[in-house]
Design an enzyme around this catalytic site. Structure first.
Site, PDB file in Angstrom:
ATOM      1  N   ASN A  12     -53.761 -19.062  63.095  1.00 12.58           N
ATOM      2  CA  ASN A  12     -55.036 -18.526  62.366  1.00 12.58           C
ATOM      3  C   ASN A  12     -55.773 -19.895  62.127  1.00 12.58           C
ATOM      4  O   ASN A  12     -55.686 -20.609  61.307  1.00 12.58           O
ATOM      5  CB  ASN A  12     -54.765 -17.876  61.041  1.00 12.58           C
ATOM      6  N   LYS A  14     -58.638 -20.031  61.289  1.00  8.32           N
ATOM      7  CA  LYS A  14     -59.706 -20.000  59.777  1.00  8.32           C
ATOM      8  C   LYS A  14     -61.124 -20.458  60.507  1.00  8.32           C
ATOM      9  O   LYS A  14     -61.548 -20.469  61.672  1.00  8.32           O
ATOM     10  CB  LYS A  14     -59.075 -20.749  58.550  1.00  8.32           C
ATOM     11  N   HIS A  98     -56.022 -10.483  54.945  1.00  9.46           N
ATOM     12  CA  HIS A  98     -55.680 -11.974  54.673  1.00  9.46           C
ATOM     13  C   HIS A  98     -55.779 -12.291  53.235  1.00  9.46           C
ATOM     14  O   HIS A  98     -56.898 -11.842  52.942  1.00  9.46           O
ATOM     15  CB  HIS A  98     -56.272 -12.972  55.604  1.00  9.46           C
ATOM     16  N   GLU A 100     -57.281 -14.762  51.744  1.00 12.52           N
ATOM     17  CA  GLU A 100     -58.519 -15.265  51.923  1.00 12.52           C
ATOM     18  C   GLU A 100     -59.616 -14.398  51.675  1.00 12.52           C
ATOM     19  O   GLU A 100     -60.735 -14.243  51.080  1.00 12.52           O
ATOM     20  CB  GLU A 100     -58.763 -16.366  52.415  1.00 12.52           C
ATOM     21  N   GLU A 170     -47.397 -13.328  52.861  1.00 10.37           N
ATOM     22  CA  GLU A 170     -48.217 -14.450  52.697  1.00 10.37           C
ATOM     23  C   GLU A 170     -48.415 -14.960  51.228  1.00 10.37           C
ATOM     24  O   GLU A 170     -49.420 -14.174  50.685  1.00 10.37           O
ATOM     25  CB  GLU A 170     -49.424 -14.727  53.682  1.00 10.37           C
ATOM     26  N   GLY A 176     -51.980 -22.920  52.212  1.00 15.07           N
ATOM     27  CA  GLY A 176     -53.259 -24.202  52.260  1.00 15.07           C
ATOM     28  C   GLY A 176     -52.482 -24.943  51.266  1.00 15.07           C
ATOM     29  O   GLY A 176     -53.610 -25.980  50.950  1.00 15.07           O
ATOM     30  N   SER A 216     -48.381 -22.770  54.524  1.00  9.11           N
ATOM     31  CA  SER A 216     -47.834 -23.861  54.694  1.00  9.11           C
ATOM     32  C   SER A 216     -46.881 -24.073  55.725  1.00  9.11           C
ATOM     33  O   SER A 216     -45.988 -25.145  55.491  1.00  9.11           O
ATOM     34  CB  SER A 216     -47.431 -24.663  53.221  1.00  9.11           C
ATOM     35  N   GLY A 238     -53.123 -24.345  58.762  1.00  8.19           N
ATOM     36  CA  GLY A 238     -53.667 -25.783  59.149  1.00  8.19           C
ATOM     37  C   GLY A 238     -52.771 -26.044  60.243  1.00  8.19           C
ATOM     38  O   GLY A 238     -53.419 -26.778  61.319  1.00  8.19           O
TER      39      GLY A 238
HETATM   40  P1  PGA Z   1     -51.562 -22.414  55.923  1.00  7.70           P
HETATM   41  O1  PGA Z   1     -52.446 -21.064  56.059  1.00  7.70           O
HETATM   42  O2  PGA Z   1     -50.526 -22.290  57.167  1.00  7.70           O
HETATM   43  O3  PGA Z   1     -52.507 -23.281  56.206  1.00  7.70           O
HETATM   44  O4  PGA Z   1     -50.915 -22.454  54.705  1.00  7.70           O
HETATM   45  C1  PGA Z   1     -51.656 -19.771  56.323  1.00  7.70           C
HETATM   46  C2  PGA Z   1     -52.368 -18.513  56.495  1.00  7.70           C
HETATM   47  O5  PGA Z   1     -53.294 -18.373  55.779  1.00  7.70           O
HETATM   48  O6  PGA Z   1     -52.043 -17.653  57.237  1.00  7.70           O
END
Ligand code: PGA
Length: 254
Positions: A12, A14, A98, A100, A170, A176, A216, A238
């Site tokens: 992803n 983002k 998701h 976010e 998640e 993140g 993460s 990330g």
């Molecule tokens: P992250 O994001 O690996 O940066 O923690 C995971 C996600 O939101 O799918």
């Protein structure tokens, strides 16, 4: 994970990168992973880059998805993107719910349910994300929150409409933050998510549905997570922006 479920790992991206960077990343991911068939690999670039990334991934085994969609088919919805727009630029997959979208943009459980239905109606394969916030975990509500999100999204749908569904657990506190769930923490929730899906859609469906862990994930934590019985893949934020690390994560499965 259980051998009958093929692992699925998604990147992803983002809100990162420019067109050129997205094209380069797509090409690098393709170069590193197109001959690797043991894991299904997906990428989720930002909306403006989907068409260009589709070209870079053409005729490869790497799937293309969008990070969100709107539930309406068309109309006066400034800034929104419909399911049909996504399929028309070559998307086969879409993230739905998701964290976010839920917690930064305010998508309610009901909105997530509508988005899931819009994705299915357009023939998009959904990755439905669920996850609890830190305060919900501390209050002992982890299973209840994930079950509520699943129930609202899946309510009234039948297994044959959901044959391409992928779920992603998640935990919001892990996304993140650098604070990855332990394999044991992930497994505990994945097993309960699968049990909840069995109640909603039957044991055969639950046994076949793939559940990704996200939050993460790094190359060094991927194998331990994927070794757990109910962890069928990973959703990576990330660490998916670097092709080398993303490829290492996809290949981390024992
Ligand atoms: P992250 O994001 O690996 O940066 O923690 C995971 C996600 O939101 O799918």
């Amino acid at each position: 994970m259980t051998p009958k479920r093929k692992p699925v790992v998604g990147g992803n991206w983002k809100m990162h990168g420019t067109l050129g960077e997205a094209q380069d990343l797509a090409s690098e991911v393709r170069n590193r992973l197109s001959s690797y068939g043991a894991v299904q690999t997906l990428v989720f670039p930002p909306f403006p880059f989907l068409g260009a990334v589709a070209q870079r991934l053409a005729d490869s085994n790497i799937g293309l998805g969008a990070q969100d969609l709107h539930f309406e088919k068309k109309g006066a919805f400034t800034g929104a993107v419909s399911a049909e727009m996504l399929t028309s630029v070559g998307c086969a997959w879409v993230l739905v719910g998701h964290s976010e979208r839920r917690h930064v943009f305010g998508d309610s459980d009901d909105v997530v349910a509508k988005k899931l239905r819009a994705a299915l109606a357009a023939g998009l394969k959904p990755v439905l994300c669920v996850g609890e916030k830190l305060e919900e975990r501390k209050a002992g509500d982890t299973f209840a929150v994930n079950r509520r999100q699943l129930r609202t999204a899946l309510n009234g749908l039948a297994g044959d409409q959901l044959q391409h569904l992928v779920l992603a657990y998640e935990p919001v506190w892990a996304i993140g933050t650098g604070l990855v769930a332990t394999p044991e923490q992930a497994q505990e929730v994945h097993a309960d998510v699968r049990a909840a899906v069995a109640e909603l859609l039957g044991g055969a469906f639950a046994g076949a549905v793939r559940i990704q862990y996200g939050g993460s994930v790094k190359a060094e934590t991927a194998a331990g997570l994927m070794a757990k019985a109910d962890v069928d893949g990973l959703l990576v934020g990330g660490a998916s922006l670097k092709a080398e690390e993303f490829a290492a994560i996809v290949r981390a499965r024992a």
